[in-house]
Motif scaffolding. Sequence first.
Motif, PDB file in Angstrom:
ATOM      1  N   MET A   1       0.828  -1.173   0.000  1.00 42.98           N
ATOM      2  CA  MET A   1       0.000   0.000   0.000  1.00 42.98           C
ATOM      3  C   MET A   1       0.876   1.241   0.000  1.00 42.98           C
ATOM      4  N   SER A   2       0.557   2.151  -0.858  1.00 40.74           N
ATOM      5  CA  SER A   2       1.348   3.374  -0.905  1.00 40.74           C
ATOM      6  C   SER A   2       0.832   4.373   0.124  1.00 40.74           C
ATOM      7  N   HIS A   5      -2.478   6.057  -0.991  1.00 39.32           N
ATOM      8  CA  HIS A   5      -3.659   5.212  -0.831  1.00 39.32           C
ATOM      9  C   HIS A   5      -4.133   5.209   0.621  1.00 39.32           C
ATOM     10  N   SER A   6      -3.225   5.139   1.557  1.00 41.14           N
ATOM     11  CA  SER A   6      -3.629   5.136   2.966  1.00 41.14           C
ATOM     12  C   SER A   6      -4.208   6.484   3.373  1.00 41.14           C
ATOM     13  N   THR A   9      -7.756   6.484   1.970  1.00 38.47           N
ATOM     14  CA  THR A   9      -8.603   5.607   2.769  1.00 38.47           C
ATOM     15  C   THR A   9      -8.952   6.249   4.105  1.00 38.47           C
TER      16      THR A   9
END
Length: 110
Positions: A1-2, A5-6, A9
């Motif tokens: 996960m980059s 992306h976190s 999210t």
Amino acid sequence: MSGMHSMATGTTTLALVVVAGVAVIGILGITVGWVPPVGWKKVLRPRLWGYGTLTAAVGMGAFLCLGPLSNRPAAHFNLALVGMAVFFLGSFLQYLSQRPARTDSLNQPL
């Protein structure tokens, strides 16, 4: 996960938690007539304010889930716009809750 992306999210989760919290506040306004301290002086009809808040939260949740946060936002574009219209309806109900109720010629509430 980059890292990006976190962050996305986390932002999405925060937005949905805030919408759920607003819905809970709306339910409290409907059931017990509670309004947050920010609106105590302005809101004259707390139950109507609660209905408006709940309606706005449902509309914003629908807009977010069917629009920008959807896997296929183009496929649900019309439904997302309906969610935004429901949000504006809830905002209008909140506005009406800050106005005095209509009265007849004898100054008694209808």
